[in-house]
Design a protein around this motif. Structure first.
Motif, PDB file in Angstrom:
ATOM      1  N   GLN A 149       0.849  -1.194   0.000  1.00  0.00           N
ATOM      2  CA  GLN A 149       0.000   0.000   0.000  1.00  0.00           C
ATOM      3  C   GLN A 149       0.877   1.233   0.000  1.00  0.00           C
ATOM      4  O   GLN A 149       1.941   1.255   0.630  1.00  0.00           O
ATOM      5  N   ARG A 150       0.450   2.258  -0.707  1.00  0.00           N
ATOM      6  CA  ARG A 150       1.139   3.540  -0.716  1.00  0.00           C
ATOM      7  C   ARG A 150       0.266   4.555   0.021  1.00  0.00           C
ATOM      8  O   ARG A 150      -0.942   4.650  -0.230  1.00  0.00           O
ATOM      9  N   TYR A 151       0.882   5.291   0.953  1.00  0.00           N
ATOM     10  CA  TYR A 151       0.168   6.306   1.715  1.00  0.00           C
ATOM     11  C   TYR A 151       0.799   7.673   1.441  1.00  0.00           C
ATOM     12  O   TYR A 151       2.027   7.805   1.427  1.00  0.00           O
ATOM     13  N   SER A 163       0.400  12.018   2.260  1.00  0.00           N
ATOM     14  CA  SER A 163      -0.229  13.147   2.957  1.00  0.00           C
ATOM     15  C   SER A 163      -0.045  14.414   2.124  1.00  0.00           C
ATOM     16  O   SER A 163       0.998  14.620   1.511  1.00  0.00           O
ATOM     17  N   LEU A 213      -1.228  12.465   8.630  1.00  0.00           N
ATOM     18  CA  LEU A 213      -1.988  11.243   8.372  1.00  0.00           C
ATOM     19  C   LEU A 213      -1.462  10.122   9.248  1.00  0.00           C
ATOM     20  O   LEU A 213      -0.251   9.904   9.330  1.00  0.00           O
ATOM     21  N   GLU A 214      -2.357   9.399   9.918  1.00  0.00           N
ATOM     22  CA  GLU A 214      -1.979   8.262  10.754  1.00  0.00           C
ATOM     23  C   GLU A 214      -2.616   7.001  10.196  1.00  0.00           C
ATOM     24  O   GLU A 214      -3.811   6.977   9.913  1.00  0.00           O
ATOM     25  N   GLN A 215      -1.793   5.931  10.050  1.00  0.00           N
ATOM     26  CA  GLN A 215      -2.279   4.721   9.403  1.00  0.00           C
ATOM     27  C   GLN A 215      -1.794   3.482  10.152  1.00  0.00           C
ATOM     28  O   GLN A 215      -0.603   3.320  10.407  1.00  0.00           O
ATOM     29  N   SER A 271       2.776   7.391  11.201  1.00  0.00           N
ATOM     30  CA  SER A 271       2.216   8.740  11.190  1.00  0.00           C
ATOM     31  C   SER A 271       3.007   9.567  10.187  1.00  0.00           C
ATOM     32  O   SER A 271       4.229   9.668  10.295  1.00  0.00           O
ATOM     33  N   LEU A 272       2.320  10.151   9.214  1.00  0.00           N
ATOM     34  CA  LEU A 272       2.975  10.954   8.189  1.00  0.00           C
ATOM     35  C   LEU A 272       2.832  12.435   8.497  1.00  0.00           C
ATOM     36  O   LEU A 272       1.743  12.903   8.843  1.00  0.00           O
ATOM     37  N   ALA A 274       5.239  10.723   1.639  1.00  0.00           N
ATOM     38  CA  ALA A 274       4.752   9.539   0.930  1.00  0.00           C
ATOM     39  C   ALA A 274       5.584   8.330   1.330  1.00  0.00           C
ATOM     40  O   ALA A 274       6.812   8.402   1.407  1.00  0.00           O
ATOM     41  N   TYR A 329       5.766   3.847   0.761  1.00  0.00           N
ATOM     42  CA  TYR A 329       5.287   2.655   0.053  1.00  0.00           C
ATOM     43  C   TYR A 329       5.581   1.464   0.954  1.00  0.00           C
ATOM     44  O   TYR A 329       6.738   1.184   1.276  1.00  0.00           O
TER      45      TYR A 329
END
Length: 329
Positions: free
Chosen positions: A119-121, A123, A129-131, A140-141, A146, A148
């Protein structure tokens, strides 16, 4: 160069050759990748030679039993045996190339494991952003970042493409957690740490637990061990040392704050501009080294600009483009 798989190509020809060769042999080539590979090989004679060397290494490795690879990997960090045999050298070189490419080479019969999760996250600028990850770890971004994420049976890997991320890693001794930030690799099993990747530098700060950091090309890398409340800043000159770190200051961004302790105004402006558009401009070069102390809301630059004239002899004016300019009185 833009990639269909969203992973960055290493700058070094040897690392890049390992990257491409692993994708070809691992069946990971996507639409358009072959054209990118051909273009890369034709760009520079060193690229073509590096890829040719990788093919030669593979030809030798095909005749090497898996036991030789595993034995070399098991003693990779052992200080003995300065003179390696041919097979041990090939195994070590293969493992190093694999790390650069973001894969694990265990032998000629098993280049790559199947991905269990990817998955790529991303912000946006000004966003945090927290995932949660499938293993219970948390990422946490910070702003404009970004990552991966790829999970395998024997490894959990995160490529920090840009920006800053805080990791709370759930311990799995048999499946280490690795963060790849260009030519810097951070290895952990379970810990809490922060990694920031700028254009020319990588910064690592450990809140608790411990991490191992490898920096530089695989044939000439530097190694560092960090524990809680320690940090490491790696720039182009590669002259770095592990130092104590104020983690309240390092992790203030997680509460939307920036803490500055007698920091140059130029750095403060650069930091606040990470979070906001249209941004702040320093009009007077004499102000670059002016040192400011304070705690500021990263999403409210106006509050910083309002208080700045009381801290220093400056004038703050908004320009027609919407940016705020700071000039010396």
């Amino acid at each position: 160069m833009s990639l269909s798989h969203s992973l960055p190509i290493p700058d070094d020809p040897h690392d890049a050759a390992a990257f491409w060769f692993a994708r070809v042999r691992g069946g990971l080539m996507q639409e358009g990748d072959q054209t990118l590979l051909n273009t890369w090989r034709e760009q520079d004679p060193r690229h073509a030679q590096a890829y040719q060397d990788m093919e030669a290494m593979w030809s030798i490795a095909q005749a090497t039993p898996d036991t030789a690879f595993k034995a070399r990997l098991a003693q990779k960090s052992h200080p003995q045996a300065s003179r390696w045999g041919r097979r041990s050298f090939i195994a070590s070189l293969g493992a190093a190339c694999a790390a650069a490419a973001g894969v694990a080479i265990l032998g000629p019969q098993r280049w790559l494991e199947s991905e269990q999760f990817t998955q790529r996250y991303v912000s946006r600028k000004g966003e945090r952003l927290e995932q949660s990850l499938p293993d219970g770890s948390l990422i946490s971004l910070n702003t404009d970042s970004a990552v991966y994420v790829s999970f395998y049976r024997s490894e959990r890997r995160v490529v920090l493409e840009k920006g800053e991320a805080f990791f709370q890693v759930r311990s799995e001794a048999e499946r280490p957690f690795n963060v790849d930030a260009g030519q810097t690799l951070i290895r952990v099993t379970g810990t809490r740490f922060n990694v920031r990747r700028d254009v020319e530098a990588v910064d690592v700060a450990v809140e608790s637990g411990s991490v191992h950091v490898e920096s530089g090309p695989w044939w000439n890398s530097a190694h560092y061990d960090l524990v809680g409340q320690q940090g490491l800043h790696l720039g182009n000159d590669r002259l770095a040392s592990v130092q104590s770190r104020n983690m309240v200051q390092a992790l203030a961004w997680r509460q939307g704050r920036a803490v500055f302790d007698a920091e140059p105004l130029e750095r403060i402006v650069t930091e606040l501009n990470r979070y906001n558009e249209p941004g702040i401009v320093l009009h007077s070069p004499s102000l670059r080294g002016l040192r400011i102390t304070g705690v500021f809301n990263v999403n409210d630059p106006q509050a910083f600009l309002d208080v700045l004239p009381s801290l220093a002899p400056v004038l703050v004016v908004q320009g027609p483009d919407g940016r705020w300019g700071i000039a010396a009185l």
